[in-house]
Motif scaffolding. Structure first.
Motif, PDB file in Angstrom:
ATOM      1  N   MET A  82      32.341  34.026  51.336  1.00 31.68           N
ATOM      2  CA  MET A  82      32.522  35.076  50.332  1.00 31.68           C
ATOM      3  C   MET A  82      33.999  35.383  50.106  1.00 31.68           C
ATOM      4  SD  MET A  82      29.380  37.491  51.579  1.00 31.68           S
ATOM      5  CE  MET A  82      29.871  38.904  50.630  1.00 31.68           C
ATOM      6  N   ALA A  83      34.760  35.498  51.169  1.00 30.80           N
ATOM      7  CA  ALA A  83      36.180  35.843  51.055  1.00 30.80           C
ATOM      8  C   ALA A  83      37.001  34.720  50.429  1.00 30.80           C
ATOM      9  CB  ALA A  83      36.738  36.204  52.420  1.00 30.80           C
ATOM     10  N   SER A  84      36.548  33.483  50.593  1.00 31.88           N
ATOM     11  CA  SER A  84      37.306  32.344  50.060  1.00 31.88           C
ATOM     12  C   SER A  84      37.116  32.168  48.566  1.00 31.88           C
ATOM     13  CB  SER A  84      36.876  31.063  50.774  1.00 31.88           C
ATOM     14  OG  SER A  84      35.573  30.683  50.353  1.00 31.88           O
ATOM     15  N   GLY A  85      36.169  32.896  47.994  1.00 32.75           N
ATOM     16  CA  GLY A  85      35.904  32.739  46.573  1.00 32.75           C
ATOM     17  C   GLY A  85      34.999  31.571  46.265  1.00 32.75           C
ATOM     18  N   MET A  86      34.427  30.950  47.301  1.00 35.04           N
ATOM     19  CA  MET A  86      33.526  29.824  47.058  1.00 35.04           C
ATOM     20  C   MET A  86      32.210  30.294  46.470  1.00 35.04           C
ATOM     21  SD  MET A  86      34.244  27.265  50.218  1.00 35.04           S
ATOM     22  CE  MET A  86      33.195  26.016  49.473  1.00 35.04           C
ATOM     23  N   VAL A  87      31.946  31.580  46.541  1.00 31.86           N
ATOM     24  CA  VAL A  87      30.789  32.159  45.872  1.00 31.86           C
ATOM     25  C   VAL A  87      31.374  33.083  44.796  1.00 31.86           C
ATOM     26  CG1 VAL A  87      28.696  33.530  46.143  1.00 31.86           C
ATOM     27  CG2 VAL A  87      29.450  32.076  48.012  1.00 31.86           C
ATOM     28  N   PRO A  88      31.812  32.471  43.672  1.00 33.59           N
ATOM     29  CA  PRO A  88      32.512  33.260  42.677  1.00 33.59           C
ATOM     30  C   PRO A  88      31.587  34.245  41.962  1.00 33.59           C
ATOM     31  CG  PRO A  88      32.123  31.060  41.846  1.00 33.59           C
ATOM     32  CD  PRO A  88      31.643  31.088  43.271  1.00 33.59           C
ATOM     33  N   ARG A 110      39.633  43.806  49.808  1.00 33.33           N
ATOM     34  CA  ARG A 110      41.093  43.625  49.812  1.00 33.33           C
ATOM     35  C   ARG A 110      41.462  42.153  49.706  1.00 33.33           C
ATOM     36  NH1 ARG A 110      42.700  47.981  54.471  1.00 33.33           N
ATOM     37  NH2 ARG A 110      42.382  49.815  53.164  1.00 33.33           N
ATOM     38  N   SER A 111      40.730  41.297  50.415  1.00 32.50           N
ATOM     39  CA  SER A 111      40.993  39.851  50.345  1.00 32.50           C
ATOM     40  C   SER A 111      40.795  39.338  48.934  1.00 32.50           C
ATOM     41  CB  SER A 111      40.076  39.090  51.303  1.00 32.50           C
ATOM     42  OG  SER A 111      40.317  39.454  52.622  1.00 32.50           O
ATOM     43  N   LEU A 112      39.698  39.756  48.313  1.00 29.44           N
ATOM     44  CA  LEU A 112      39.426  39.317  46.944  1.00 29.44           C
ATOM     45  C   LEU A 112      40.482  39.827  45.982  1.00 29.44           C
ATOM     46  CD1 LEU A 112      35.556  39.764  46.900  1.00 29.44           C
ATOM     47  CD2 LEU A 112      36.817  37.607  46.799  1.00 29.44           C
ATOM     48  N   ARG A 130      42.658  41.054  40.948  1.00 25.92           N
ATOM     49  CA  ARG A 130      41.743  41.985  40.272  1.00 25.92           C
ATOM     50  C   ARG A 130      41.378  43.105  41.231  1.00 25.92           C
ATOM     51  NH1 ARG A 130      36.630  40.866  37.263  1.00 25.92           N
ATOM     52  NH2 ARG A 130      37.121  43.018  37.156  1.00 25.92           N
ATOM     53  N   SER A 131      41.096  44.253  40.668  1.00 24.03           N
ATOM     54  CA  SER A 131      40.642  45.377  41.474  1.00 24.03           C
ATOM     55  C   SER A 131      39.152  45.214  41.744  1.00 24.03           C
ATOM     56  CB  SER A 131      40.890  46.672  40.711  1.00 24.03           C
ATOM     57  OG  SER A 131      40.353  47.752  41.417  1.00 24.03           O
ATOM     58  N   TYR A 132      38.747  45.446  42.974  1.00 18.23           N
ATOM     59  CA  TYR A 132      37.334  45.406  43.337  1.00 18.23           C
ATOM     60  C   TYR A 132      36.972  46.760  43.938  1.00 18.23           C
ATOM     61  CZ  TYR A 132      37.093  40.457  42.463  1.00 18.23           C
ATOM     62  OH  TYR A 132      37.112  39.234  41.844  1.00 18.23           O
ATOM     63  N   PRO A 133      36.674  47.743  43.084  1.00 15.24           N
ATOM     64  CA  PRO A 133      36.365  49.071  43.592  1.00 15.24           C
ATOM     65  C   PRO A 133      35.080  49.056  44.419  1.00 15.24           C
ATOM     66  CG  PRO A 133      36.512  49.078  41.190  1.00 15.24           C
ATOM     67  CD  PRO A 133      36.628  47.675  41.643  1.00 15.24           C
ATOM     68  N   VAL A 134      35.198  49.534  45.629  1.00 14.20           N
ATOM     69  CA  VAL A 134      34.061  49.648  46.539  1.00 14.20           C
ATOM     70  C   VAL A 134      34.104  51.055  47.106  1.00 14.20           C
ATOM     71  CG1 VAL A 134      33.019  48.822  48.685  1.00 14.20           C
ATOM     72  CG2 VAL A 134      34.150  47.201  47.164  1.00 14.20           C
ATOM     73  N   ASP A 135      32.949  51.727  47.097  1.00 19.28           N
ATOM     74  CA  ASP A 135      32.872  53.032  47.728  1.00 19.28           C
ATOM     75  C   ASP A 135      31.551  53.117  48.484  1.00 19.28           C
ATOM     76  OD1 ASP A 135      33.694  55.529  48.545  1.00 19.28           O
ATOM     77  OD2 ASP A 135      34.030  56.284  46.513  1.00 19.28           O
ATOM     78  N   PHE A 136      31.480  54.039  49.426  1.00 19.96           N
ATOM     79  CA  PHE A 136      30.337  54.145  50.335  1.00 19.96           C
ATOM     80  C   PHE A 136      29.657  55.494  50.143  1.00 19.96           C
ATOM     81  CE2 PHE A 136      33.539  51.362  52.001  1.00 19.96           C
ATOM     82  CZ  PHE A 136      32.802  50.236  52.338  1.00 19.96           C
TER      83      PHE A 136
END
Length: 141
Positions: A71-77, A101-103, A109-115
């Protein structure tokens, strides 16, 4: 015939009428499940809609290292405009934050994640993120 591996996760995946992609995994997150989620996200993105993900991880057991790396490597785009995580343990919060953060570093690009504790709060946040995106502003990371 062989018995199913009890660690193998079961995926619940549905696009909801409000445009939210609801994802829930019961058990371990496998490479197959990660690819299925990515494919659903790509279909939504290709249709021109925002990719808003409600990830219920309350029954998620583990994300094996090979799947995290994939997932972090972008192999699952997949493009995710905002991800609301429901029911995350402390460990899963750390992993999700580091993955986002890795992505962000890999793709700029921003990847907004909240819990969130409740589904209602998670949905409200996702719909607010959609309005921010539609207004042309960057979503809250």
């Amino acid at each position: 015939m062989h018995d199913p591996d009890p660690r193998h996760g079961v995926l619940e995946l549905r696009e909801e009428p409000d445009g939210i992609l609801h994802v829930a995994v019961d058990g371990d997150l496998s490479e197959e499940i990660a690819r299925s989620i990515a494919a659903a996200s790509r279909r939504i993105a290709e249709s021109g809609r925002e990719v808003l993900v409600l990830a219920d991880v309350s029954r998620l057991k583990a994300i094996p290292p090979d799947v995290r790396k994939l997932m972090a490597s972008g192999m699952v785009p997949a493009r995710h405009d905002a991800v609301a995580v429901l029911g995350a343990s402390f460990t899963l919060r750390v992993v999700a934050t580091l993955t986002a953060r890795s992505l962000r570093l890999l793709t700029s690009r921003s990847y907004p994640v909240d819990f969130f504790v409740t589904e209602a709060e998670a949905r409200a946040w996702l719909l607010a993120q959609r309005e921010v995106i539609r207004a042309g502003r960057s979503p809250a990371a």
